[in-house]
Design an enzyme around this catalytic site. Structure first.
Site, short mmCIF file in Angstrom:
data_model
loop_
_atom_site.label_atom_id
_atom_site.label_comp_id
_atom_site.label_asym_id
_atom_site.label_seq_id
_atom_site.Cartn_x
_atom_site.Cartn_y
_atom_site.Cartn_z
N HIS A 1 8.08 -8.85 -6.71
CA HIS A 1 7.19 -9.98 -6.46
C HIS A 1 6.29 -10.16 -7.67
CE1 HIS A 1 7.52 -9.26 -1.81
NE2 HIS A 1 8.63 -9.73 -2.35
N SER B 1 7.09 -4.64 -4.59
CA SER B 1 5.97 -5.58 -4.74
C SER B 1 4.79 -4.84 -5.35
CB SER B 1 5.62 -6.20 -3.38
OG SER B 1 4.59 -7.16 -3.51
N THR B 2 3.69 -4.69 -4.62
CA THR B 2 2.49 -4.05 -5.15
C THR B 2 2.80 -2.63 -5.63
OG1 THR B 2 1.23 -5.26 -3.48
CG2 THR B 2 0.09 -3.49 -4.65
N MET C 1 3.36 -4.45 -0.27
CA MET C 1 2.80 -4.95 0.98
C MET C 1 3.84 -5.68 1.79
SD MET C 1 -0.99 -6.44 0.04
CE MET C 1 -1.24 -6.96 1.73
N ASP D 1 9.03 -7.48 3.29
CA ASP D 1 10.15 -8.10 2.58
C ASP D 1 11.18 -7.03 2.23
OD1 ASP D 1 11.71 -10.00 1.32
OD2 ASP D 1 10.62 -9.85 -0.59
#
Length: 375
Positions: free
Chosen positions: A221, A194-195, A314, A317
């Site tokens: 993401h 993600s991030t 973050m 997941d």
């Protein structure tokens, strides 16, 4: 002490709106605003903010140029605001290449359907970046091995975006050279992130040879408008083929399939090969695409013949999907804390005892190749 934030945008309305949202959180404080990139570069050096929110299109100096100058002179975590268009996606990826760490859609209704959720997400993203220490050294022992723990059964479900508590399991550190190939035969590589993921994925995949012997599923993401541009960029930079996944794609060795934004990507076994199923998915899922969904499907289709890697991001997941993979004998690795932009997703699998290795980003490609490619 509150995290100090500099808000940069040429729109006075947007500067005021972002400032109001940031200041609603007692852990955040807007210390100044700037109307163009040149002002941002000057204020970043003078005020030493802990986070900067940055627009892309501005007069005098655009946001991408400002990011480059700030990262060269006084490295600071930067959150970009972008339009959900093809041009906006390309510009945002350019900003991430320049050193920005994260991005959000500029239209708040594109962040989340619920206004309060959008506000909360913005605040949490800023806080996550504010805790990022730009100057902390990367420890020389770059690989950490965590003891293998038998996973408990659980129900695959949604997760929130909060970071998790530090790992409590003891960690044994070793050098990258001490990683030895297990000799296990793999049929699929999974990478969820993600991030900070776009830069991490680019760093890893550009080191893979064109004849990499397994298909690769990438779950990042990212909004639907961004994934075609990101897949195209990776394809142009990598020796392997990279494409945005499409429903019905047959998995091929040496090809990476990027889950489309706004959709869920699953893999099914058809005969001896794999086939992708790309669907809209449930409206109540926090993440589209969702790492847990893809990992869970791979646990059923490929059982233990999988190497799954959880990179910076973050939330948690990937933890439950990785737990399901672990239960059928798959190998799970996580990125180490020091090299993560946000140590949330990797921490979730490491602290649960699911990951067997925590590896620095600089060494991840080498370790993956050593483990998954038979010489």
């Amino acid at each position: 002490m509150a995290i100090k934030v500099l808000v940069v945008d040429d729109s006075s309305f947007f500067r005021r709106r972002v400032s109001e949202i940031v200041n609603q959180d007692p852990e955040l404080e807007v210390i100044a605003t700037a109307s163009n990139g040149a002002e941002a570069v000057k204020m970043a050096a003078e005020l030493n903010p802990q986070v900067i929110t940055m627009d892309i299109e501005m007069p005098v100096m655009d946001g991408i140029t400002a990011v480059r100058e700030i990262m060269a002179k006084c490295p600071t975590p930067i959150l970009m605001f972008s339009s959900l268009t093809h041009d906006g996606a390309k510009a945002t990826l350019d900003a991430l290449d320049a050193g920005a760490l994260d991005f959000l859609p500029k239209r708040f209704e594109d962040i989340a359907t619920n206004k309060d959720d959008a506000i909360l997400l913005l605040q949490q993203r800023v806080k996550a970046l504010g805790r990022r220490r730009m100057f902390r050294p990367i420890a020389r022992p770059v690989v950490a091995s965590t003891p293998s723990v038998r996973p408990t059964s659980s129900v695959l479900g949604t997760t929130n975006i909060a970071s998790h508590t530090p790992a409590t399991a003891s960690v044994r550190t070793s050098t990258a050279a001490s990683i030895r190939a297990s000799g296990k035969l793999y049929k699929l590589l999974l990478i969820g992130t993600s991030t900070g993921g776009p830069v991490a994925l680019q760093k890893i995949l550009t080191q893979f040879p064109a004849n990499y012997p397994h298909p690769i599923l990438l779950i990042q993401h990212m909004p639907a408008a961004f994934t075609p541009a990101f897949a195209s960029r990776l394809n142009g930079l990598c020796k392997i083929d990279v494409k945005e996944a499409a429903n019905g794609d047959l998995l091929k060795p040496g090809c990476a399939y990027l889950a489309p934004g706004g959709m869920q990507m699953m893999v099914e076994r058809t005969g001896g090969s794999g086939r992708l199923k790309v669907i809209a998915g449930s409206a109540d899922m926090n993440y589209k695409p969702c790492v847990d969904i893809t990992f869970a499907s791979a646990s059923k289709a490929f059982s233990g013949d999988v190497l799954a890697v959880v990179l910076t991001g973050m939330g948690a997941d990937g933890r439950e999907g990785a737990r399901m993979l672990k239960a059928v004998g798959a190998t799970i690795w996580a990125q180490d804390e020091a090299s993560c932009v946000v140590y949330g997703m990797p921490q979730a699998v490491a602290s649960a005892g699911i990951a067997t290795q925590s590896i620095a980003l600089d060494n991840m490609a080498e370790c993956i190749l050593k483990e998954s490619v038979r010489v």
